[in-house]
Motif scaffolding. Structure first.
Motif, PDB file in Angstrom:
ATOM      1  N   LYS A 213      91.965  76.483  54.219  1.00 44.42           N
ATOM      2  CA  LYS A 213      92.099  75.547  53.097  1.00 44.42           C
ATOM      3  C   LYS A 213      91.853  74.109  53.536  1.00 44.42           C
ATOM      4  O   LYS A 213      91.116  73.359  52.896  1.00 44.42           O
ATOM      5  N   ILE A 214      92.512  73.715  54.622  1.00 47.75           N
ATOM      6  CA  ILE A 214      92.411  72.330  55.070  1.00 47.75           C
ATOM      7  C   ILE A 214      91.009  72.011  55.572  1.00 47.75           C
ATOM      8  O   ILE A 214      90.457  70.936  55.289  1.00 47.75           O
ATOM      9  N   VAL A 215      90.409  72.939  56.297  1.00 41.59           N
ATOM     10  CA  VAL A 215      89.045  72.725  56.788  1.00 41.59           C
ATOM     11  C   VAL A 215      88.077  72.550  55.625  1.00 41.59           C
ATOM     12  O   VAL A 215      87.240  71.636  55.611  1.00 41.59           O
ATOM     13  N   ARG A 216      88.190  73.386  54.616  1.00 38.72           N
ATOM     14  CA  ARG A 216      87.274  73.318  53.479  1.00 38.72           C
ATOM     15  C   ARG A 216      87.449  72.016  52.701  1.00 38.72           C
ATOM     16  O   ARG A 216      86.477  71.412  52.247  1.00 38.72           O
ATOM     17  N   ILE A 217      88.691  71.558  52.548  1.00 40.45           N
ATOM     18  CA  ILE A 217      88.924  70.287  51.848  1.00 40.45           C
ATOM     19  C   ILE A 217      88.289  69.129  52.619  1.00 40.45           C
ATOM     20  O   ILE A 217      87.714  68.207  52.034  1.00 40.45           O
ATOM     21  N   ASN A 218      88.369  69.164  53.954  1.00 38.07           N
ATOM     22  CA  ASN A 218      87.721  68.122  54.751  1.00 38.07           C
ATOM     23  C   ASN A 218      86.215  68.112  54.528  1.00 38.07           C
ATOM     24  O   ASN A 218      85.597  67.040  54.451  1.00 38.07           O
ATOM     25  N   HIS A 219      85.615  69.276  54.438  1.00 38.93           N
ATOM     26  CA  HIS A 219      84.177  69.341  54.156  1.00 38.93           C
ATOM     27  C   HIS A 219      83.864  68.776  52.771  1.00 38.93           C
ATOM     28  O   HIS A 219      82.873  68.065  52.589  1.00 38.93           O
TER      29      HIS A 219
END
Length: 273
Positions: A213-219
């Motif tokens: 979740k956090i990785v995708r939000i950063n992208h």
């Protein structure tokens, strides 16, 4: 003790009004995203100004060159961290920005001790702190610091190898922006779901789902200049706009529209994902 950004003469990734981004040595490319030097400019920052740091599940070292040398450890973050915006009120600082799992490979400790927290390195590894402190006290340029930090971190990483199967999946989630679950990784590696959970807790101290979740939000945030939330939600495989808004607010504490209107109040670490 004082260091100036102009003392760095090596190759850089990028330079902004307040940041100089530097690649680590080749041996650390899987551990360190980049080094950052922050410096002052002539812009005036309103008194009491703060920055909201986007969760990055990674962690960093912060070298502060005050009257006495200080080396702080920021653990991986899973929620917004608010800090004083001191970019134009203090001298240069030096950051080691880790990749997810990188902090474990340097410190070799249970990362749950550091998540969403800030400590001083001497609280975790007094010997390592004293070694770095001793060398910094003999240096006068950032070139020297980068070279010495490369050498010391390379040595430490060799002591704390990360399981390569799990490292592969961590990197895959980062690069492919995949929405994966524990079962999927377990089936791919032939491990139990409990084993996968244990590995992720050890290296990044969160579930596969939370990490993803956090990785995708950063992208997504990297693409916010497009200003089309529906398109972004579709591109990153969210069910719909409402789902995207819900996940964004869960991670960043604000709606996407609020973030976009107040981007100068937020800081998203570039070159990490």
């Amino acid at each position: 003790m004082e260091f100036h950004v102009d003392s760095y003469t090596g190759e850089i990734l990028n330079k902004t009004n307040n940041h100089l981004y530097i690649k680590p040595c080749k041996e650390l490319e899987h551990v360190v995203a980049h080094y950052t030097i922050t410096f002052q400019n002539n812009e005036t920052i309103p008194e009491g100004s703060v920055l909201h740091l986007i969760p990055d599940v990674s962690g960093c070292f912060v070298f502060r060159f005050l009257d006495n040398f200080v080396l702080s450890v920021w653990g991986p973050t899973t929620e917004i961290v608010t800090v004083k915006n001191d970019l134009n009120t203090v001298g240069s600082k030096f950051f080691v920005e880790f990749l997810p799992g990188g902090l474990y490979q340097v410190l070799g400790i249970d990362i749950s001790e550091t998540v969403d927290k800030k400590y001083e390195l001497q609280d975790f590894n007094k010997e390592l702190f004293e070694e770095i402190n001793k060398h910094v006290n003999t240096m006068t340029t950032f070139d020297e610091i980068v070279e010495k930090v490369n050498t010391i971190l390379t040595r430490e990483v060799r002591k704390h190898r990360i399981d390569q199967c799990i490292a592969h999946w961590i990197n895959r989630i980062i690069k492919n922006k995949e929405n994966v679950n524990t079962k999927q990784i377990a089936e791919d590696l032939g491990f139990s779901e409990r084993q996968i959970t244990r590995y992720f807790n050890r290296y990044v101290d969160m579930s596969v789902k939370k990490f993803s979740k956090i990785v995708r939000i950063n992208h997504v945030i990297e693409e916010f200049n497009q200003n089309n939330f529906t398109q972004l939600a579709t591109h990153h495989d969210y069910f719909d706009q409402a789902h995207f808004n819900h996940v964004f607010k869960e991670i960043c504490g604000k709606s996407p529209s609020h973030y976009l209107k107040n981007m100068s109040d937020f800081y998203n670490e570039i070159y990490k994902f």
